[in-house]
Motif scaffolding. Structure first.
Motif, PDB file in Angstrom:
ATOM      1  N   ARG A  88       0.803  -1.223   0.000  1.00 51.86           N
ATOM      2  CA  ARG A  88       0.000   0.000   0.000  1.00 51.86           C
ATOM      3  C   ARG A  88       0.836   1.274   0.000  1.00 51.86           C
ATOM      4  NH1 ARG A  88      -2.629  -3.415   4.064  1.00 51.86           N
ATOM      5  NH2 ARG A  88      -0.979  -2.603   5.343  1.00 51.86           N
ATOM      6  N   ASN A  89       2.134   1.144   0.257  1.00 46.39           N
ATOM      7  CA  ASN A  89       2.955   2.352   0.356  1.00 46.39           C
ATOM      8  C   ASN A  89       4.434   2.005   0.128  1.00 46.39           C
ATOM      9  OD1 ASN A  89       3.998   1.339   2.907  1.00 46.39           O
ATOM     10  ND2 ASN A  89       2.072   2.020   3.819  1.00 46.39           N
ATOM     11  N   GLN A  90       5.270   3.048   0.150  1.00 47.89           N
ATOM     12  CA  GLN A  90       6.705   2.875  -0.095  1.00 47.89           C
ATOM     13  C   GLN A  90       7.356   1.953   0.920  1.00 47.89           C
ATOM     14  OE1 GLN A  90       9.070   6.428  -0.713  1.00 47.89           O
ATOM     15  NE2 GLN A  90       7.242   7.524  -1.399  1.00 47.89           N
ATOM     16  N   CYS A 130       6.533  -1.571   0.178  1.00 47.69           N
ATOM     17  CA  CYS A 130       7.188  -1.950  -1.075  1.00 47.69           C
ATOM     18  C   CYS A 130       8.675  -2.232  -0.838  1.00 47.69           C
ATOM     19  CB  CYS A 130       7.009  -0.867  -2.125  1.00 47.69           C
ATOM     20  SG  CYS A 130       7.659  -1.344  -3.737  1.00 47.69           S
ATOM     21  N   LEU A 138       1.017  -2.670  -6.321  1.00 46.98           N
ATOM     22  CA  LEU A 138       0.596  -1.549  -5.474  1.00 46.98           C
ATOM     23  C   LEU A 138      -0.924  -1.471  -5.473  1.00 46.98           C
ATOM     24  CD1 LEU A 138       1.303   0.973  -3.777  1.00 46.98           C
ATOM     25  CD2 LEU A 138       1.235   2.283  -5.922  1.00 46.98           C
ATOM     26  N   SER A 145      -3.698   2.946  -2.720  1.00 44.31           N
ATOM     27  CA  SER A 145      -2.795   4.071  -2.493  1.00 44.31           C
ATOM     28  C   SER A 145      -3.375   5.298  -3.182  1.00 44.31           C
ATOM     29  CB  SER A 145      -1.401   3.719  -3.037  1.00 44.31           C
ATOM     30  OG  SER A 145      -0.456   4.657  -2.580  1.00 44.31           O
ATOM     31  N   LEU A 183       2.104   6.940  -5.547  1.00 48.27           N
ATOM     32  CA  LEU A 183       2.499   6.231  -6.763  1.00 48.27           C
ATOM     33  C   LEU A 183       3.683   6.915  -7.441  1.00 48.27           C
ATOM     34  CD1 LEU A 183       2.107   4.120  -8.992  1.00 48.27           C
ATOM     35  CD2 LEU A 183       0.313   5.599  -9.947  1.00 48.27           C
ATOM     36  N   LEU A 234       6.770   6.374  -5.265  1.00 49.18           N
ATOM     37  CA  LEU A 234       7.192   4.980  -5.316  1.00 49.18           C
ATOM     38  C   LEU A 234       7.863   4.648  -6.643  1.00 49.18           C
ATOM     39  CD1 LEU A 234       7.273   2.260  -3.943  1.00 49.18           C
ATOM     40  CD2 LEU A 234       4.980   1.828  -4.791  1.00 49.18           C
ATOM     41  N   LEU A 284       7.025  -3.149 -11.025  1.00 49.64           N
ATOM     42  CA  LEU A 284       5.839  -2.692 -10.312  1.00 49.64           C
ATOM     43  C   LEU A 284       4.582  -2.874 -11.154  1.00 49.64           C
ATOM     44  CD1 LEU A 284       4.706  -1.170  -7.796  1.00 49.64           C
ATOM     45  CD2 LEU A 284       5.035   0.943  -9.109  1.00 49.64           C
ATOM     46  N   VAL A 336       0.560  -1.792 -11.005  1.00 49.47           N
ATOM     47  CA  VAL A 336      -0.294  -0.795 -10.369  1.00 49.47           C
ATOM     48  C   VAL A 336      -1.745  -1.232 -10.530  1.00 49.47           C
ATOM     49  CG1 VAL A 336      -1.074   1.606 -10.435  1.00 49.47           C
ATOM     50  CG2 VAL A 336       1.343   1.063 -10.802  1.00 49.47           C
TER      51      VAL A 336
END
Length: 193
Positions: free
Chosen positions: A13-15, A18, A31, A34, A39, A42, A54, A56
């Motif tokens: 959900r977030n950096q 991740c 991801l 978020s 985004l 990240l 990644l 999305v």
């Protein structure tokens, strides 16, 4: 796509989540839940890590619309490896722009299974994600009927759940359960034709 190498795909959900997934060895990360600002931040981090890919989830990013303009923005400014969406028109547009696509389906009755088959024809995704993940007989059935690689997630909480989904033909498991991110799969990858 070498998802056969990574059978557990972290959903984040977030950096911070991740980076935790990447530090544990994840090459592919999805991801979810978020916003557009997170985004953008990240993606800057991901670009520095050339081995991280990644995905999305377009439907769940606040500030990112599910239309042609949203796809254009995502492709032009974020350029993720891939996209997850429940919408066949988004899947189709993203594929045309060269992104790897995962079409997500929630299965809860026979009608949702039929809708899955119809929407796969419309969007022609690279892969399908089925939720909830604890539906082994449907993993087998949908994989057989669509000839698409199947990811599954949602409600998978234990190593037993992971193995049961993989034994049913799932290529990989998507999960936010961090305790499963390092689970070592003993089963070889399912051949995708």
């Amino acid at each position: 796509m070498k998802l056969e190498q990574q059978r557990i795909i972290p959903t984040v959900r977030n950096q911070m989540e991740c980076m935790e997934a990447v530090n544990r060895g994840a090459e592919y990360v999805i991801l979810l839940h978020s916003d557009i600002n997170e985004l953008v931040s990240l993606q800057k981090l991901i670009k520095r890590r050339k081995t991280t890919k990644l995905f999305v989830h377009m439907d769940l990013i606040k500030g990112l619309s599910n239309d042609g303009e949203g796809v254009g923005f995502l492709h032009r400014y974020i350029n993720p490896y891939g996209v997850v969406s429940t919408h066949p028109h988004i899947i189709k547009e993203c594929r045309q722009k060269g992104m790897v696509t995962i079409q997500r389906f929630f299965l809860f009755d026979e009608m949702s299974v039929e809708r899955c088959f119809k929407n796969v024809e419309k969007g022609n995704p690279d892969m399908i994600e089925l939720l909830p993940g604890l539906i082994p007989e449907w993993i087998t059935e949908i994989r057989k009927n669509t000839k698409k690689p199947i990811l599954t997630g949602g409600l998978i909480k234990t190593e037993f759940d992971v193995q049961k989904a993989l034994d049913s033909g799932a290529l990989a498991i998507t999960t936010s359960e961090q305790k499963l991110w390092n689970y070592t799969i003993i089963q070889p990858a399912v051949a995708v034709r």
